[in-house]
Design a protein around this motif. Structure first.
Motif, PDB file in Angstrom:
ATOM      1  N   VAL A  94      48.911  53.168  -9.739  1.00  0.00           N
ATOM      2  CA  VAL A  94      49.417  54.536  -9.607  1.00  0.00           C
ATOM      3  C   VAL A  94      50.849  54.621 -10.129  1.00  0.00           C
ATOM      4  N   GLU A  95      51.693  53.680  -9.738  1.00  0.00           N
ATOM      5  CA  GLU A  95      53.098  53.708 -10.148  1.00  0.00           C
ATOM      6  C   GLU A  95      53.252  53.519 -11.652  1.00  0.00           C
ATOM      7  N   GLU A  96      52.357  52.776 -12.259  1.00  0.00           N
ATOM      8  CA  GLU A  96      52.450  52.494 -13.693  1.00  0.00           C
ATOM      9  C   GLU A  96      52.013  53.670 -14.561  1.00  0.00           C
ATOM     10  N   THR A  97      51.179  54.535 -14.026  1.00  0.00           N
ATOM     11  CA  THR A  97      50.531  55.572 -14.829  1.00  0.00           C
ATOM     12  C   THR A  97      51.465  56.751 -15.047  1.00  0.00           C
ATOM     13  N   SER A  98      51.682  57.086 -16.306  1.00  0.00           N
ATOM     14  CA  SER A  98      52.535  58.228 -16.623  1.00  0.00           C
ATOM     15  C   SER A  98      51.803  59.530 -16.300  1.00  0.00           C
ATOM     16  N   LEU A  99      52.565  60.565 -16.016  1.00  0.00           N
ATOM     17  CA  LEU A  99      51.960  61.867 -15.772  1.00  0.00           C
ATOM     18  C   LEU A  99      51.264  62.388 -17.022  1.00  0.00           C
ATOM     19  N   ALA A 100      51.772  62.031 -18.193  1.00  0.00           N
ATOM     20  CA  ALA A 100      51.127  62.457 -19.436  1.00  0.00           C
ATOM     21  C   ALA A 100      49.741  61.848 -19.552  1.00  0.00           C
ATOM     22  N   ASP A 101      49.613  60.553 -19.227  1.00  0.00           N
ATOM     23  CA  ASP A 101      48.293  59.911 -19.272  1.00  0.00           C
ATOM     24  C   ASP A 101      47.368  60.501 -18.212  1.00  0.00           C
ATOM     25  N   ALA A 102      47.907  60.781 -17.034  1.00  0.00           N
ATOM     26  CA  ALA A 102      47.079  61.364 -15.972  1.00  0.00           C
ATOM     27  C   ALA A 102      46.576  62.746 -16.377  1.00  0.00           C
ATOM     28  N   ARG A 103      47.456  63.568 -16.947  1.00  0.00           N
ATOM     29  CA  ARG A 103      47.041  64.908 -17.382  1.00  0.00           C
ATOM     30  C   ARG A 103      45.978  64.830 -18.470  1.00  0.00           C
ATOM     31  N   TRP A 153      38.901  52.034  -5.799  1.00  0.00           N
ATOM     32  CA  TRP A 153      39.043  50.654  -6.294  1.00  0.00           C
ATOM     33  C   TRP A 153      40.405  50.533  -6.953  1.00  0.00           C
ATOM     34  N   HIS A 154      41.247  49.627  -6.424  1.00  0.00           N
ATOM     35  CA  HIS A 154      42.604  49.504  -6.942  1.00  0.00           C
ATOM     36  C   HIS A 154      42.596  49.258  -8.453  1.00  0.00           C
ATOM     37  N   GLY A 155      43.508  49.948  -9.113  1.00  0.00           N
ATOM     38  CA  GLY A 155      43.596  49.855 -10.562  1.00  0.00           C
ATOM     39  C   GLY A 155      42.875  50.972 -11.293  1.00  0.00           C
ATOM     40  N   THR A 156      42.132  51.794 -10.538  1.00  0.00           N
ATOM     41  CA  THR A 156      41.384  52.885 -11.174  1.00  0.00           C
ATOM     42  C   THR A 156      41.677  54.229 -10.498  1.00  0.00           C
ATOM     43  N   ALA A 157      42.855  54.363  -9.933  1.00  0.00           N
ATOM     44  CA  ALA A 157      43.146  55.553  -9.123  1.00  0.00           C
ATOM     45  C   ALA A 157      43.023  56.848  -9.912  1.00  0.00           C
ATOM     46  N   GLY A 174      44.782  51.940 -20.898  1.00  0.00           N
ATOM     47  CA  GLY A 174      45.424  51.461 -19.688  1.00  0.00           C
ATOM     48  C   GLY A 174      46.893  51.809 -19.668  1.00  0.00           C
ATOM     49  N   ALA A 175      47.491  51.739 -18.484  1.00  0.00           N
ATOM     50  CA  ALA A 175      48.897  52.062 -18.320  1.00  0.00           C
ATOM     51  C   ALA A 175      49.769  51.048 -19.050  1.00  0.00           C
ATOM     52  N   ASP A 176      50.897  51.532 -19.555  1.00  0.00           N
ATOM     53  CA  ASP A 176      51.839  50.674 -20.266  1.00  0.00           C
ATOM     54  C   ASP A 176      53.226  51.315 -20.178  1.00  0.00           C
ATOM     55  N   PRO A 177      54.242  50.568 -19.761  1.00  0.00           N
ATOM     56  CA  PRO A 177      54.234  49.140 -19.449  1.00  0.00           C
ATOM     57  C   PRO A 177      53.670  48.850 -18.059  1.00  0.00           C
ATOM     58  N   VAL A 178      53.362  47.586 -17.828  1.00  0.00           N
ATOM     59  CA  VAL A 178      52.802  47.189 -16.541  1.00  0.00           C
ATOM     60  C   VAL A 178      53.902  46.613 -15.649  1.00  0.00           C
ATOM     61  N   ILE A 179      53.629  46.597 -14.360  1.00  0.00           N
ATOM     62  CA  ILE A 179      54.575  46.092 -13.365  1.00  0.00           C
ATOM     63  C   ILE A 179      53.975  44.839 -12.741  1.00  0.00           C
ATOM     64  N   ALA A 180      54.694  43.746 -12.798  1.00  0.00           N
ATOM     65  CA  ALA A 180      54.169  42.443 -12.384  1.00  0.00           C
ATOM     66  C   ALA A 180      53.716  42.417 -10.930  1.00  0.00           C
ATOM     67  N   ASP A 181      54.336  43.220 -10.073  1.00  0.00           N
ATOM     68  CA  ASP A 181      53.981  43.208  -8.651  1.00  0.00           C
ATOM     69  C   ASP A 181      52.519  43.597  -8.404  1.00  0.00           C
ATOM     70  N   TYR A 182      51.872  44.227  -9.381  1.00  0.00           N
ATOM     71  CA  TYR A 182      50.486  44.665  -9.195  1.00  0.00           C
ATOM     72  C   TYR A 182      49.467  43.728  -9.829  1.00  0.00           C
ATOM     73  N   ALA A 183      49.922  42.526 -10.189  1.00  0.00           N
ATOM     74  CA  ALA A 183      49.016  41.575 -10.851  1.00  0.00           C
ATOM     75  C   ALA A 183      47.819  41.216  -9.983  1.00  0.00           C
TER      76      ALA A 183
END
Length: 281
Positions: free
Chosen positions: A91-100, A141-145, A191-200
């Protein structure tokens, strides 16, 4: 012979469903994005397979294409909202533009098709709208919010629509597949870019799992198409049709976990009754 309008027939479940309908003598108007796909589709059954280029996010074009489909084959018996795309990312990685952009394709596109098709169906008091959602629209399912959110929304749209149009003789079915052996999970999956390592260890697993399973998904799109046709032919077709053992497993697990949460916290749930508060005063 029935008349079908199916979005996204270039490949995958949309193409499999179109082929199955054509094989039994029906007429299919299918939407594609590329001219080469249009030519391949019309060659499947000349005179009964009609391809039309369409971007489902273009509302004006949707209106024109649906009306043109009706002029080509006559009243549309089945409208299938199949076109869509996937997306992975926290969720944190995903831009609003990609979500829209995903909402435009996976939710607002089907809504535009439904709105274009309903006037003629209401006049005839007949028709069947089929929305291809996903088990991800029933089980988080985490990663597909964001992808799941579009499918959750399409699930709600379809089920609510079913209540509104049932008195008008129109039926609605949401088809929720699990993993199908299609190109959906190929390397081109956005997929979201850039990624955040904490969600590996959570969100990033979704993309790896989907890509690792590509080509070995448990569901066969051709058998899925046959199951859809058979279910839609039932006198009382399903409101929600799960496709695949994995879909059944994840949906039942999600519903079971929710039921357990409801039971555990029902004390708080029931504690807000206004009548009880007034009686205590």
């Amino acid at each position: 012979m029935a008349n079908w309008f199916i979005t996204g027939v270039s490949s995958g479940l949309g193409l499999a469903l179109a082929r199955a309908a054509l094989a039994r003598g029906d007429a299919v108007v299918g939407t594609v994005r590329a001219q080469a796909d249009a030519e391949r589709f019309t060659a499947l059954a000349p005179g009964r397979a009609h391809a039309m280029k369409l971007d489902v996010t273009d509302e004006a074009a949707v209106q024109v294409v649906v009306r043109t489909a009706e002029s080509l084959v006559g009243p549309l018996d089945y409208i299938v909202n199949n076109a869509g795309r996937g997306f992975t990312g926290a969720v944190e990685e995903t831009s609003l533009a990609d979500a829209r952009a995903l909402l435009e394709v996976n939710l607002l596109g089907p809504l535009a098709v439904i709105k274009a098709a309903l006037p003629a169906m209401r006049r005839r008091r007949a028709g069947h709208i089929v929305n291809v959602t996903s088990v991800s629209g029933l089980a988080a399912w985490h990663g597909t919010a964001i992808y799941g959110a579009t499918k959750f929304a399409l699930e709600c749209l379809g089920r609510t629509l079913a209540q509104e149009v049932a008195p008008l003789g129109i039926k609605v079915t949401n088809v929720a597949p699990g993993g199908l052996r299609t190109a959906f999970s190929a390397d081109r999956l956005p997929g979201a870019d850039p990624v955040i390592a904490d969600y590996a260890a959570t969100a990033h697993l979704a993309r790896r799992v989907l890509q690792d399973k590509h080509g070995s998904e448990p569901g066969c799109p051709d058998l899925a198409a046959q199951a859809i046709l058979a279910a839609l032919d039932e006198p009382e077709p399903p409101l929600v049709l799960l496709l695949g053992e994995d879909a059944l497993h994840y949906a039942e697990r999600e519903l079971g976990e929710l039921a357990a949460q409801f039971d555990r916290w029902q004390g708080y749930t029931l504690a807000i009754a206004a009548e009880a508060a007034q009686a205590a005063q």
